[in-house]
Design a protein around this motif. Structure first.
Motif, short mmCIF file in Angstrom:
data_model
loop_
_atom_site.label_atom_id
_atom_site.label_comp_id
_atom_site.label_asym_id
_atom_site.label_seq_id
_atom_site.Cartn_x
_atom_site.Cartn_y
_atom_site.Cartn_z
N ASP A 1 0.82 -1.20 0.00
CA ASP A 1 0.00 0.00 0.00
C ASP A 1 0.86 1.26 0.00
O ASP A 1 0.56 2.23 -0.70
N ARG B 1 0.89 4.19 -2.88
CA ARG B 1 0.71 5.62 -2.57
C ARG B 1 1.89 6.43 -3.08
O ARG B 1 1.73 7.54 -3.60
N VAL C 1 -5.45 0.60 -1.17
CA VAL C 1 -5.43 1.88 -1.87
C VAL C 1 -6.31 1.70 -3.09
O VAL C 1 -5.91 1.08 -4.07
N VAL D 1 -8.60 7.56 -3.86
CA VAL D 1 -7.71 8.12 -4.89
C VAL D 1 -8.53 8.57 -6.09
O VAL D 1 -9.15 7.75 -6.74
N ASP E 1 -5.28 14.91 -7.47
CA ASP E 1 -4.90 13.50 -7.51
C ASP E 1 -5.12 12.90 -8.90
O ASP E 1 -6.14 13.18 -9.54
#
Length: 412
Positions: free
Chosen positions: A98, A102, A126, A131, A152
């Motif tokens: 994870d 990220r 994630v 996200v 993002d």
């Protein structure tokens, strides 16, 4: 005028879906483009000066779980079979998956990507819940309604499925479906012909038909893959034997294995064929006959392995949609899609620079099913970047693309 409406002028506006606009302007309201042109610019404007405004980039294929790596695994020219063994060994030494994902998302944001085609190995915490997207969903054509959060990149995930035994295939399919239940617009990724049974591939296609999800699969990655599928010999056969996963009767496939595979994948709502390094003319023609199939080319990864010249020019001439990916930091120095563009501009001068730019933007967005990204059009998302230029003609603009850095435009 509405205070949320803003107008920007620049030396060039590059919509990608239409020809470049010299001394152009565009107008935005909130997160969307509402107008653009090359004359009669609204009086109130912000002049961005000597830059070309482009849509942010699309990374159509990557594995972000390797984003903790400082350099590629193995040495340039390593065989795919040997590299796979090194990758498997490195997974036992890696940090949190994870955390790596990220990190990869943040690296991608800094490199100016608005959309990432990510191969996810479940379980992964994630996901689309944290996200890139809010209120996601697929329309009747399997396209994503992408109301994205500021800044993002959008994560277009594909849950990976692999296994050459019935037990392993079942376990990985169940994990993928559990991940998709939490991320409704996530797709499926039957990993590759050398790691996934034909039964599992067909099960993934059937799931795509039922749910309208997209598929992504590594196809014709290496000549060794063709040798395995056609003759059950070669370095991949030996690697699978060493790993103890080679079951009875798995290989060879029937005659013309890639014909079978392309026909199978054509039954899905949408499919991305990753790499395509070893595709041949008849196979390229088959892909071109199915507009919902795309090929994703990873130029610097292709160079890392030292493969023969990629047939991307033949694909483009044949009408195949080709997008660009970075693969991962296990085979690439970074996650910069612009780095891939500049590599092609330097090493593949048989390609039209305009087409290379499309591969890095609109082709990737269309391949992934995100029609409001990868282009500058009225109604599309206002995800923009820029390249410094003082060019007055297209040829000079392309020279600057080959030399200048791409940067995201924040706050627009």
């Amino acid at each position: 005028m509405n205070a949320s409406i803003r107008t920007y002028r620049a030396r060039w506006i590059i919509p990608v879906s239409t020809p470049p606009i010299h001394n152009g302007w565009l107008q935005t309201e909130g997160r969307h483009v509402i107008a653009m042109g090359d004359h009669s610019c609204p009086a109130s404007q912000m002049d961005l000066g000597d830059v070309a405004i482009l849509p942010q980039l699309v990374n159509s294929h990557t594995h972000l779980e390797f984003s903790h790596l400082d350099e590629p695994i193995g040495t340039p020219g390593v065989s795919l079979a040997d590299w796979i063994g090194l990758v498997i060994a490195s997974r036992h030494q890696s940090s949190s998956r994870d955390d790596s994902v990220r990190s990869g998302i943040e690296q991608s944001r800094r490199w100016g990507s608005s959309l990432i085609g990510e191969i996810t190995t479940p379980p992964c915490n994630v996901g689309l819940d944290n996200v890139g997207l809010d209120n996601v969903g697929l329309d009747d054509d399997g396209l994503v309604d992408d109301r994205s959060r500021d800044g993002d990149p959008v994560l277009a995930g594909f849950a990976e499925v692999l296994g050459l035994s019935a037990a392993r295939s079942t376990e990985r399919m169940q994990a993928a479906l559990a991940h998709m239940a939490l991320n409704p617009d996530c797709g499926l990724s039957p990993h590759s012909p050398y790691s996934t049974t034909r039964e599992t591939i067909l099960a993934c296609v059937k799931h795509s038909q039922a749910t309208r999800c997209s598929l992504a699969m590594h196809v014709a990655e290496s000549p060794a893959e063709r040798e395995l599928l056609e003759h059950a010999t070669g370095p991949l056969q030996e690697s699978l034997e060493r790993l103890g996963v080679l079951g009875e009767g798995l290989f060879p496939w029937a005659a013309m294995p890639f014909k079978w595979l392309i026909e199978a994948l054509s039954g899905s709502t949408r499919a991305l064929l990753i790499h395509g390094n070893d595709l041949r003319a008849a196979e390229i023609a088959m892909i071109a006959a199915h507009p919902h199939l795309s090929v994703v080319y990873c130029p610097r990864t292709h160079a890392f392995f030292g493969y023969d010249k990629h047939p991307v020019a033949e694909m483009i001439r044949g009408g195949v949609r080709v997008a660009i990916g970075t693969d991962s930091l296990a085979s690439n120095p970074d996650l910069s899609v612009w780095g891939e563009v500049q590599y092609l501009l330097a090493h593949r001068q048989d390609l039209d620079p305009t087409e290379v730019l499309r591969m890095a933007t609109i082709h990737g967005a269309d391949a992934l099913g995100y029609p409001k990204l990868g282009r500058i059009e009225v109604g599309c998302e206002c995800r923009l970047g820029y390249v410094k230029t003082r060019a007055t003609a297209i040829a000079g603009l392309h020279r600057d693309f080959a030399e200048q850095r791409f940067q995201a435009l924040p706050g627009i």
